[in-house]
Design an enzyme around this catalytic site. Structure first.
Site, PDB file in Angstrom:
ATOM      1  N   CYS A  95       8.296  -5.452  38.181  1.00 41.61           N
ATOM      2  CA  CYS A  95       7.201  -4.603  37.710  1.00 41.61           C
ATOM      3  C   CYS A  95       7.732  -3.191  37.441  1.00 41.61           C
ATOM      4  O   CYS A  95       8.406  -2.615  38.295  1.00 41.61           O
ATOM      5  CB  CYS A  95       6.096  -4.565  38.760  1.00 41.61           C
ATOM      6  N   GLU A 114      -6.349 -15.725  -8.364  1.00 41.28           N
ATOM      7  CA  GLU A 114      -5.445 -15.209  -7.351  1.00 41.28           C
ATOM      8  C   GLU A 114      -5.179 -16.307  -6.324  1.00 41.28           C
ATOM      9  O   GLU A 114      -6.116 -16.933  -5.832  1.00 41.28           O
ATOM     10  CB  GLU A 114      -6.149 -14.008  -6.693  1.00 41.28           C
ATOM     11  N   CYS A 143       0.231  -3.132  44.105  1.00 36.23           N
ATOM     12  CA  CYS A 143       0.917  -2.329  43.080  1.00 36.23           C
ATOM     13  C   CYS A 143       0.018  -1.141  42.712  1.00 36.23           C
ATOM     14  O   CYS A 143      -1.153  -1.331  42.361  1.00 36.23           O
ATOM     15  CB  CYS A 143       1.175  -3.186  41.839  1.00 36.23           C
ATOM     16  N   TYR A 176     -11.343 -15.322 -11.305  1.00 34.11           N
ATOM     17  CA  TYR A 176     -12.248 -14.204 -11.578  1.00 34.11           C
ATOM     18  C   TYR A 176     -12.261 -13.726 -13.022  1.00 34.11           C
ATOM     19  O   TYR A 176     -12.903 -12.722 -13.321  1.00 34.11           O
ATOM     20  CB  TYR A 176     -11.925 -13.023 -10.657  1.00 34.11           C
ATOM     21  N   ALA A 224       0.839  -1.204   0.000  1.00 32.40           N
ATOM     22  CA  ALA A 224       0.000   0.000   0.000  1.00 32.40           C
ATOM     23  C   ALA A 224       0.873   1.254   0.000  1.00 32.40           C
ATOM     24  O   ALA A 224       0.581   2.236  -0.689  1.00 32.40           O
ATOM     25  CB  ALA A 224      -0.919  -0.009   1.195  1.00 32.40           C
ATOM     26  N   GLU A 251     -16.103  -6.727  -7.542  1.00 32.04           N
ATOM     27  CA  GLU A 251     -15.506  -7.961  -7.014  1.00 32.04           C
ATOM     28  C   GLU A 251     -14.497  -7.615  -5.929  1.00 32.04           C
ATOM     29  O   GLU A 251     -13.969  -6.505  -5.919  1.00 32.04           O
ATOM     30  CB  GLU A 251     -14.725  -8.687  -8.129  1.00 32.04           C
ATOM     31  N   ASP A 281      -5.921 -10.039  -1.982  1.00 31.04           N
ATOM     32  CA  ASP A 281      -4.536  -9.660  -1.727  1.00 31.04           C
ATOM     33  C   ASP A 281      -3.661 -10.909  -1.825  1.00 31.04           C
ATOM     34  O   ASP A 281      -3.218 -11.464  -0.836  1.00 31.04           O
ATOM     35  CB  ASP A 281      -4.429  -9.021  -0.337  1.00 31.04           C
ATOM     36  N   ASP A 322       2.120   1.674  -3.464  1.00 30.11           N
ATOM     37  CA  ASP A 322       1.045   2.178  -4.327  1.00 30.11           C
ATOM     38  C   ASP A 322       0.858   3.674  -4.167  1.00 30.11           C
ATOM     39  O   ASP A 322       0.621   4.392  -5.132  1.00 30.11           O
ATOM     40  CB  ASP A 322      -0.282   1.501  -3.965  1.00 30.11           C
ATOM     41  N   LEU A 338      -4.153  -3.115 -12.860  1.00 30.20           N
ATOM     42  CA  LEU A 338      -5.330  -2.273 -12.651  1.00 30.20           C
ATOM     43  C   LEU A 338      -4.917  -0.876 -12.212  1.00 30.20           C
ATOM     44  O   LEU A 338      -3.984  -0.724 -11.424  1.00 30.20           O
ATOM     45  CB  LEU A 338      -6.212  -2.848 -11.543  1.00 30.20           C
ATOM     46  N   CYS A 395       2.788  -8.856  37.620  1.00 33.10           N
ATOM     47  CA  CYS A 395       3.328  -8.239  38.825  1.00 33.10           C
ATOM     48  C   CYS A 395       2.706  -8.969  40.009  1.00 33.10           C
ATOM     49  O   CYS A 395       1.495  -9.163  40.070  1.00 33.10           O
ATOM     50  CB  CYS A 395       2.951  -6.761  38.828  1.00 33.10           C
ATOM     51  N   LYS A 439      -9.194   1.211  -3.749  1.00 33.87           N
ATOM     52  CA  LYS A 439      -8.318   0.746  -2.672  1.00 33.87           C
ATOM     53  C   LYS A 439      -8.830   1.236  -1.325  1.00 33.87           C
ATOM     54  O   LYS A 439      -9.163   2.415  -1.181  1.00 33.87           O
ATOM     55  CB  LYS A 439      -6.894   1.281  -2.891  1.00 33.87           C
ATOM     56  N   CYS A 493       5.999  -0.833  40.427  1.00 29.46           N
ATOM     57  CA  CYS A 493       6.276  -0.956  41.864  1.00 29.46           C
ATOM     58  C   CYS A 493       7.566  -1.740  42.140  1.00 29.46           C
ATOM     59  O   CYS A 493       7.933  -1.939  43.292  1.00 29.46           O
ATOM     60  CB  CYS A 493       5.093  -1.603  42.576  1.00 29.46           C
ATOM     61  N   LYS A 525     -10.911  -7.338  -4.303  1.00 31.06           N
ATOM     62  CA  LYS A 525      -9.561  -7.307  -4.837  1.00 31.06           C
ATOM     63  C   LYS A 525      -8.711  -8.142  -3.890  1.00 31.06           C
ATOM     64  O   LYS A 525      -8.286  -7.675  -2.830  1.00 31.06           O
ATOM     65  CB  LYS A 525      -9.044  -5.875  -4.937  1.00 31.06           C
TER      66      LYS A 525
HETATM   67  S1  IVH Z   1      -8.790  -7.921 -12.792  1.00 29.64           S
HETATM   68  C1  IVH Z   1      -7.995  -7.361 -16.966  1.00 29.64           C
HETATM   69  N1  IVH Z   1      -9.928  -8.736 -10.575  1.00 29.64           N
HETATM   70  O1  IVH Z   1      -4.945  -7.034  -8.520  1.00 29.64           O
HETATM   71  C2  IVH Z   1      -7.993  -7.920 -15.606  1.00 29.64           C
HETATM   72  N2  IVH Z   1      -7.576  -8.326 -10.532  1.00 29.64           N
HETATM   73  O2  IVH Z   1      -3.607  -4.420  -8.773  1.00 29.64           O
HETATM   74  C3  IVH Z   1      -7.161  -7.140 -14.666  1.00 29.64           C
HETATM   75  N3  IVH Z   1      -6.545  -8.778  -8.358  1.00 29.64           N
HETATM   76  O3  IVH Z   1      -2.535  -7.994 -10.827  1.00 29.64           O
HETATM   77  C4  IVH Z   1      -7.159  -7.681 -13.283  1.00 29.64           C
HETATM   78  N4  IVH Z   1      -8.374  -9.415  -7.329  1.00 29.64           N
HETATM   79  O4  IVH Z   1      -3.550  -9.860  -9.411  1.00 29.64           O
HETATM   80  C5  IVH Z   1      -8.768  -8.359 -11.164  1.00 29.64           C
HETATM   81  N5  IVH Z   1     -11.078  -9.473  -8.716  1.00 29.64           N
HETATM   82  C6  IVH Z   1      -9.931  -9.114  -9.297  1.00 29.64           C
HETATM   83  C7  IVH Z   1      -8.705  -9.102  -8.591  1.00 29.64           C
HETATM   84  C8  IVH Z   1      -7.552  -8.694  -9.254  1.00 29.64           C
HETATM   85  C9  IVH Z   1      -7.081  -9.225  -7.214  1.00 29.64           C
HETATM   86  C10 IVH Z   1      -5.124  -8.423  -8.520  1.00 29.64           C
HETATM   87  C11 IVH Z   1      -4.508  -8.921  -9.796  1.00 29.64           C
HETATM   88  C12 IVH Z   1      -3.828  -7.716 -10.389  1.00 29.64           C
HETATM   89  C13 IVH Z   1      -3.796  -6.763  -9.262  1.00 29.64           C
HETATM   90  C14 IVH Z   1      -3.828  -5.342  -9.779  1.00 29.64           C
END
Ligand code: IVH
Length: 684
Positions: A415, A180, A438, A232, A36, A116, A120, A39, A85, A433, A321, A418, A118
């Site tokens: 402690c 994933e 105390c 996905y 993060a 959907e 990790d 990013d 993405l 303790c 995010k 005390c 995302k």
């Molecule tokens: S779609 C064209 N859907 O996030 C499709 N990605 O930050 C592009 N990721 O590298 C990706 N969950 O590994 C898609 N529901 C989801 C996802 C997903 C996790 C990951 C994916 C991608 C990264 C991008």
């Protein structure tokens, strides 16, 4: 410096930092900041470059696709590029995205969307020929990936042959799907329990551990790591496949892939999407897997394709995010916090760091065993997590960021308040303790005693209690009841009105039911429900104080731990002295047994109830009173002897336990039905 010079310098600094973090992540496999944080740096650079395109340099980290290729694994050329993405960090970013793509579409072109999770984890690209899994590859550079087929074959949620079910849909001759790989939260915790049991260092980061597991040279090692994969996306197919993302997800599920069924949603209106994603933060912690956001996708595949790609990001999707829950910072010091029961909790003093919306300066380290298991050292860069309502805690050290000057952390020998010796019970992780007097323990006990859930003495908080102790006006809980206006008025912040109110509130507390007083003592396992059970059985503090553990344990709803905590508490002379002082100052130490005419009926006689969750109309204490008025009993935990579990919204584990034990489950309406005519009779 002019504004332009400042921006140029900032862009330069961001490029330098991002290059270094990239190298650490990709080449060394040893990142020192969270994804993060990376990013956010990248987002800042992208924003500068959008406003000042003249600052884009050919070597800018924004200009290339990252790669996580491993030099010693076989390579695979991806048939279609494995895209990434773009990110959105708020509602405005989502609306701006819609506007951007709107400009590329015919006027008033209606779009619908799929949202959907995302995940990790790590991208995996799976190829099926004639329904058989023939190839599994990582994302790699997006063009070329690592061949991890033998490892992926060990992941139980990835079908080796599709469709999995006999009557499943027909499968295209050639199908490439994307998903994933990750650890479910529970599986990661179990893995770490196993590591702890074998005295091995714990894994800190689930995503990095999943990555390591997937790239093992020996699939037998991967097989020992409980990985999961969600699918996905359909990347390529020779044969008929659905034309929309919503259809594709349903189809993938029917083929036998794991999809995030409970989290995915379809929307026609972008504002509904925004409401959903903004409200989702609350649900995040309850999901069985880690997510770092939600992905919003244009549903129609043809439109998605027409929108094309910018850099490595398809225009037809965007990642929303969540505020980062983790951050890295330096561990400056470890202090031991003394709790009410004397337990010493190690607390990290941190270089202040911004995590999920607040600046964190201190975080829990849980206990000293965990510090050793995670090999956390003074001066380490550590990962801090702050999620939901949980107090911030240290996940673990960033070992690769060590300089060699870090120091080991050992449990305190005495402690910190005390200086009494510290002890530890066999089989327990906590050091405590040993001094019941105390000052810190005393203060915390009194704070608990006056708190709303206990004796509810209004107008006296942590600060007030500490001031009274400091001025020598009180030494224990009982002293509160002999305070006078003369004592209080000279104190800072205690004006006449406040003193009047406080004294009235202390006076009122003298008459609290005995069960309240017992639960306010803060004995382990003795909350209000248990205290009420005790009172119903013993009717007086004296009878309880002289009861043997076996007698207490024999009461339905009582466990052996609580029984021994009670007898241990009353065995201590200073606790007995406190009870005597309570008697002297006039607290209520006996409770008359309920009179028969307190009852409205006896329809529930002999029945035991457990309440869980929020009922639609009755408050918990109202439901309890109602059950008791009709001769029933309410206990705190479910056992085979429980007659009914009454459940409401958001029930806890008690519901699961009831289901496991086959205990009858009713809702509020069901409870009222049990009481039935008798309640109506009352109204007549
Ligand atoms: S779609 C064209 N859907 O996030 C499709 N990605 O930050 C592009 N990721 O590298 C990706 N969950 O590994 C898609 N529901 C989801 C996802 C997903 C996790 C990951 C994916 C991608 C990264 C991008």
């Amino acid at each position: 410096m002019t504004e332009n010079q400042t921006i140029t310098a900032r862009a330069e600094q961001l490029r330098r930092e991002l290059h270094e973090h990239n190298y650490r992540y990709q080449v060394l496999s040893a990142p020192i900041i969270t994804d993060a944080e990376y990013d956010h740096l990248l987002h800042e650079l992208k924003t500068i470059e959008t406003d000042h395109p003249e600052l884009i340099t050919p070597d800018s980290p924004t200009q290339r696709v990252g790669s996580d290729l491993q030099s010693d694994m076989p390579k695979v050329q991806h048939i279609t590029p494995v895209l990434s993405l773009g990110n959105a960090f708020g509602a405005d970013d989502i609306r701006a995205w819609r506007e951007r793509i709107g400009r590329l579409l015919p006027e008033n072109y209606a779009l619908d969307y799929v949202v959907e999770p995302k995940f990790d984890g790590l991208t995996i690209v799976l190829t099926y020929e004639g329904g058989i899994l023939t190839l599994a590859a990582t994302r790699g550079s997006g063009e070329v990936g690592d061949d991890v087929t033998p490892n992926v074959r060990t992941i139980k949620t990835i079908p080796l042959r599709i469709p999995v079910a006999a009557g499943g849909p027909s499968v295209p001759a050639h199908l490439v799907v994307r998903g994933e790989v990750l650890f479910l939260k529970n599986d990661f915790a179990t893995l770490n329990q196993r590591m702890a049991a074998e005295d091995l260092p714990l894994f800190v980061n689930a995503r990095n551990t999943a990555s390591g597991a997937l790239k093992q040279k020996d699939p037998r090692i991967t097989a020992q790591r409980p990985l999961t994969a969600f699918v996905y996306d359909i990347m390529d197919a020779k044969g008929d496949v659905p034309l929309s993302q919503w259809g594709a997800l349903a189809y993938l599920r029917e083929l036998g892939f794991l999809t995030a069924t409970d989290t995915i949603q379809h929307f026609d209106d972008l504002e509904d999407v925004i409401t959903y994603v903004e409200g989702f933060v609350e649900r995040r912690d309850k999901l069985p897997y880690e997510i770092d956001g939600l992905v919003i996708k244009v549903n129609d595949h043809a439109t998605f394709a027409d929108l094309g790609v910018v850099g490595k990001d398809p225009r037809g999707a965007i990642a929303y995010k969540f505020p980062a829950e983790e951050a890295t910072t330096k561990l400056l010091d470890v202090i031991a916090n003394v709790g009410r029961t004397g337990v010493l909790t190690p607390t990290a003093v941190l270089d202040p760091v911004f995590v999920s919306g607040v600046t964190v300066k201190q975080a829990s380290l849980h206990n000293y065993d965990l510090i050793a298991q995670k090999d956390i050292r003074l001066g380490d860069m550590v990962i801090v997590k702050r999620s939901g309502e949980v107090i911030p805690y240290v996940i673990g050290p960033v070992i690769v960021a060590r300089t060699g000057n870090e120091q080991m952390i050992s449990p305190p020998e005495c402690c910190p308040v005390c200086e009494s010796p510290v002890d530890r019970d066999e089989g327990e992780v906590a050091y405590y303790c040993t001094n019941p007097a105390c000052p810190e323990r005393v203060a915390r006990n009194i704070e608990y005693f006056v708190s709303r859930g206990a004796m509810d003495i209004d107008g006296l908080g942590e600060r007030g209690v500490r001031l009274l102790l400091q001025e020598g006006l009180i030494h224990d809980e009982a002293d509160l009841f002999v305070l006078t206006a003369h004592d209080l008025l000279p104190l800072e912040g205690f004006a006449e009105k406040k003193v009047d109110n406080l004294l009235a509130s202390i006076h009122a507390a003298k008459d609290r039911p005995l069960a309240r007083l017992i639960s306010a003592l803060g004995i382990r396992g003795v909350g209000e429900t248990v205290a009420e059970l005790l009172v119903r059985h013993f009717h007086s503090m004296d009878a309880l104080a002289s009861a043997a553990a076996e007698q207490i344990e024999a009461i339905e709803g009582m466990g052996p731990h609580t029984a021994s905590a009670l007898t241990a508490w009353f065995a201590k002379s200073h606790n007995r002295a406190l009870i005597e002082k309570f008697r002297t100052v006039g607290l209520r130490l006996v409770e008359a047994p309920p009179q028969a005419d307190d009852r409205s009926s006896d329809v529930l006689a002999g029945k035991t109830f457990v309440l869980t969750g929020t009922l639609p109309t009755l408050k918990r204490n109202e439901a309890k009173a109602l059950i008791e008025q009709h001769g029933g009993k309410v206990t705190g935990s479910v056992s085979k002897k429980t007659s009914y579990v009454v459940t409401g919204a958001d029930p806890g584990s008690k519901l699961t336990k009831a289901q496991d034990l086959g205990v009858e489950i009713v809702d509020e309406e069901g409870l009222l039905a049990l009481i039935g005519d008798n309640t109506m009779g009352e109204n007549e």
